[in-house]
Design a protein around this motif. Structure first.
Motif, PDB file in Angstrom:
ATOM      1  N   HIS A  24       1.030  -1.587  -0.055  1.00 13.60           N
ATOM      2  CA  HIS A  24      -0.300  -0.129  -0.247  1.00 13.60           C
ATOM      3  C   HIS A  24       1.116   1.312   0.335  1.00 13.60           C
ATOM      4  CE1 HIS A  24      -3.689  -2.001   0.922  1.00 13.60           C
ATOM      5  NE2 HIS A  24      -2.943  -2.650   1.654  1.00 13.60           N
ATOM      6  N   ILE A  25       0.525   1.828  -1.091  1.00 12.19           N
ATOM      7  CA  ILE A  25       1.398   3.277  -1.012  1.00 12.19           C
ATOM      8  C   ILE A  25       1.016   5.075  -0.490  1.00 12.19           C
ATOM      9  CG2 ILE A  25       2.480   5.298  -2.785  1.00 12.19           C
ATOM     10  CD1 ILE A  25       3.744   2.568  -4.831  1.00 12.19           C
ATOM     11  N   TYR A  26       1.142   5.233  -0.326  1.00 13.99           N
ATOM     12  CA  TYR A  26       0.335   6.358  -0.019  1.00 13.99           C
ATOM     13  C   TYR A  26       1.098   7.695   0.332  1.00 13.99           C
ATOM     14  CZ  TYR A  26       2.389   5.918   5.145  1.00 13.99           C
ATOM     15  OH  TYR A  26       3.527   6.046   5.808  1.00 13.99           O
ATOM     16  N   GLU A  27       0.522   9.098   0.221  1.00 12.53           N
ATOM     17  CA  GLU A  27       0.982  10.217   0.683  1.00 12.53           C
ATOM     18  C   GLU A  27       1.941  10.736   1.604  1.00 12.53           C
ATOM     19  OE1 GLU A  27       1.373  14.955  -1.338  1.00 12.53           O
ATOM     20  OE2 GLU A  27      -0.507  13.734  -1.674  1.00 12.53           O
ATOM     21  N   GLY A  36       3.189   6.545  12.307  1.00 10.88           N
ATOM     22  CA  GLY A  36       2.395   5.169  11.942  1.00 10.88           C
ATOM     23  C   GLY A  36       1.038   6.894  11.530  1.00 10.88           C
ATOM     24  N   GLU A  37       0.576   7.269  12.686  1.00  9.02           N
ATOM     25  CA  GLU A  37      -0.821   7.441  12.881  1.00  9.02           C
ATOM     26  C   GLU A  37      -1.096   8.312  11.191  1.00  9.02           C
ATOM     27  OE1 GLU A  37      -1.024  11.432  15.673  1.00  9.02           O
ATOM     28  OE2 GLU A  37      -0.565   9.877  16.980  1.00  9.02           O
ATOM     29  N   GLU A  38       0.684   9.442  10.467  1.00 10.28           N
ATOM     30  CA  GLU A  38      -0.099   9.330   8.821  1.00 10.28           C
ATOM     31  C   GLU A  38      -0.430   8.381   8.031  1.00 10.28           C
ATOM     32  OE1 GLU A  38       2.812  11.828   5.814  1.00 10.28           O
ATOM     33  OE2 GLU A  38       3.593  10.129   6.544  1.00 10.28           O
ATOM     34  N   ALA A  39       0.658   7.372   7.975  1.00  8.60           N
ATOM     35  CA  ALA A  39       0.279   5.853   7.761  1.00  8.60           C
ATOM     36  C   ALA A  39      -1.724   5.712   7.590  1.00  8.60           C
ATOM     37  CB  ALA A  39       0.431   5.007   8.103  1.00  8.60           C
ATOM     38  N   ALA A  40      -2.346   5.638   9.274  1.00  6.46           N
ATOM     39  CA  ALA A  40      -3.628   4.892   9.321  1.00  6.46           C
ATOM     40  C   ALA A  40      -4.129   6.013   8.288  1.00  6.46           C
ATOM     41  CB  ALA A  40      -3.572   5.336  10.328  1.00  6.46           C
ATOM     42  N   GLN A  41      -3.870   7.569   8.774  1.00  6.37           N
ATOM     43  CA  GLN A  41      -5.196   8.899   8.084  1.00  6.37           C
ATOM     44  C   GLN A  41      -5.451   8.728   6.485  1.00  6.37           C
ATOM     45  OE1 GLN A  41      -3.931  12.254   9.494  1.00  6.37           O
ATOM     46  NE2 GLN A  41      -5.919  13.953   8.206  1.00  6.37           N
ATOM     47  N   GLU A  42      -3.364   8.377   6.084  1.00  5.53           N
ATOM     48  CA  GLU A  42      -3.239   8.200   4.735  1.00  5.53           C
ATOM     49  C   GLU A  42      -4.134   7.027   3.564  1.00  5.53           C
ATOM     50  OE1 GLU A  42      -2.731  10.678   1.819  1.00  5.53           O
ATOM     51  OE2 GLU A  42      -2.314  12.528   4.097  1.00  5.53           O
ATOM     52  N   GLY A  44      -6.539   5.495   5.388  1.00  8.73           N
ATOM     53  CA  GLY A  44      -7.915   5.305   5.494  1.00  8.73           C
ATOM     54  C   GLY A  44      -8.325   3.551   6.797  1.00  8.73           C
ATOM     55  N   LEU A  45      -7.572   3.942   7.712  1.00  6.49           N
ATOM     56  CA  LEU A  45      -7.130   2.961   8.754  1.00  6.49           C
ATOM     57  C   LEU A  45      -7.474   3.596   9.815  1.00  6.49           C
ATOM     58  CD1 LEU A  45      -3.940   1.116   7.321  1.00  6.49           C
ATOM     59  CD2 LEU A  45      -6.242   0.397   7.027  1.00  6.49           C
ATOM     60  N   ARG A  46      -8.489   2.383  11.048  1.00 16.38           N
ATOM     61  CA  ARG A  46      -8.319   2.660  13.058  1.00 16.38           C
ATOM     62  C   ARG A  46      -6.802   2.950  12.711  1.00 16.38           C
ATOM     63  NH1 ARG A  46     -11.770  -1.938  12.052  1.00 16.38           N
ATOM     64  NH2 ARG A  46     -10.205  -2.617  13.727  1.00 16.38           N
ATOM     65  N   GLU A  47      -6.109   3.511  13.965  1.00 18.68           N
ATOM     66  CA  GLU A  47      -5.071   2.972  14.763  1.00 18.68           C
ATOM     67  C   GLU A  47      -4.659   2.205  15.219  1.00 18.68           C
ATOM     68  OE1 GLU A  47      -3.806   6.260  16.777  1.00 18.68           O
ATOM     69  OE2 GLU A  47      -3.956   7.867  14.919  1.00 18.68           O
ATOM     70  N   ASP A  48      -5.929   1.565  15.211  1.00 22.44           N
ATOM     71  CA  ASP A  48      -5.265  -0.056  16.452  1.00 22.44           C
ATOM     72  C   ASP A  48      -5.124  -1.263  14.631  1.00 22.44           C
ATOM     73  OD1 ASP A  48      -7.842  -0.793  14.887  1.00 22.44           O
ATOM     74  OD2 ASP A  48      -8.465  -1.670  16.625  1.00 22.44           O
ATOM     75  N   VAL A  69      -0.199   1.300  16.008  1.00 21.17           N
ATOM     76  CA  VAL A  69       0.039   3.634  16.153  1.00 21.17           C
ATOM     77  C   VAL A  69      -0.705   3.941  17.752  1.00 21.17           C
ATOM     78  CG1 VAL A  69       1.005   2.882  14.243  1.00 21.17           C
ATOM     79  CG2 VAL A  69      -1.264   4.100  14.550  1.00 21.17           C
ATOM     80  N   ALA A  70      -2.067   3.814  17.509  1.00 18.67           N
ATOM     81  CA  ALA A  70      -2.374   4.041  18.704  1.00 18.67           C
ATOM     82  C   ALA A  70      -1.716   3.624  19.997  1.00 18.67           C
ATOM     83  CB  ALA A  70      -4.063   3.385  18.308  1.00 18.67           C
ATOM     84  N   ASN A  71      -0.722   2.541  20.500  1.00 17.30           N
ATOM     85  CA  ASN A  71      -0.238   3.156  21.517  1.00 17.30           C
ATOM     86  C   ASN A  71       1.183   2.452  21.957  1.00 17.30           C
ATOM     87  OD1 ASN A  71      -2.024   0.116  21.089  1.00 17.30           O
ATOM     88  ND2 ASN A  71      -2.843   0.863  23.632  1.00 17.30           N
ATOM     89  N   ARG A  72       0.817   2.652  23.290  1.00 16.07           N
ATOM     90  CA  ARG A  72       2.441   3.368  23.245  1.00 16.07           C
ATOM     91  C   ARG A  72       3.237   1.807  23.766  1.00 16.07           C
ATOM     92  NH1 ARG A  72       2.917   8.837  25.686  1.00 16.07           N
ATOM     93  NH2 ARG A  72       5.403   8.518  24.860  1.00 16.07           N
ATOM     94  N   LEU A  73       4.666   1.622  23.862  1.00 21.83           N
ATOM     95  CA  LEU A  73       4.900   0.391  24.073  1.00 21.83           C
ATOM     96  C   LEU A  73       5.311   0.862  25.431  1.00 21.83           C
ATOM     97  CD1 LEU A  73       7.332  -2.381  23.701  1.00 21.83           C
ATOM     98  CD2 LEU A  73       9.454  -0.317  23.340  1.00 21.83           C
TER      99      LEU A  73
END
Length: 161
Positions: A24-27, A36-42, A44-48, A69-73
């Motif tokens: 999957h390519i995104y801008e 990670g948040e950018e990938a989810a947004q671009e 169209g996915l949930r952060e989990d 990406v919705a969580n912390r390590l």
């Protein structure tokens, strides 16, 4: 970026192992700092559904931690899984040198140095998850079990809110 999907060490490793994935390519925006948040947004996915790949140092030994990406390590949890006392995030320059990838594009697969890998247990709740494909703006959709097969990794509860 063209419509063709990039070839990266991650895609080469998966292809060689015969492990299925969907690219999957995104801008990617140069101003983005939370990749990670950018990938989810671009995408169209949930952060989990999107997982970040973090390089950690556990008592001086490097390892890979993969968490949503919705969580912390949870550093204490990853230290315990690795039979260590203390975990810290690895220096970004060291992470780039050991993996062969740039921060924000570190893939769990195809790394220059094979490191012990731990995937957060929450991944098992999904048929597929998204991880970096080896460059910013490129993710791979892969079944959690296939990711574990590709990395020789294990699952454990290593994420926290």
């Amino acid at each position: 970026m063209s419509a063709a999907f990039p070839t990266t060490p991650a895609t080469i490793a998966l292809d060689r192992a015969g492990i299925p994935y969907r690219p999957h390519i995104y801008e990617h925006h140069d101003t983005a700092t939370n990749f990670g948040e950018e990938a989810a947004q671009e995408l169209g996915l949930r952060e989990d559904q999107v997982f970040k790949t973090l390089i950690v140092s556990v008592d001086g030994r490097l390892a890979v931690a993969i968490v949503p990406v919705a969580n912390r390590l949870d550093l204490k949890a990853i230290a315990a899984v690795m039979d260590g006392k203390k975990a810290t995030l690895a220096d970004p320059e060291l992470a780039e040198r050991k993996t062969g990838y740039v921060v924000g594009g570190i893939s769990p697969m195809g790394q220059k140095t094979s490191l012990p890998t731990v995937l957060d247990a929450s991944a098992s709740r999904s048929a597929t998850i998204f991880v970096s494909g080896g460059r910013r703006g490129f993710d791979l959709e892969i079944a959690p079990d296939d990711l574990l097969k590709a990395t020789g990794g294990v699952t454990a509860a290593i994420a926290r809110d």
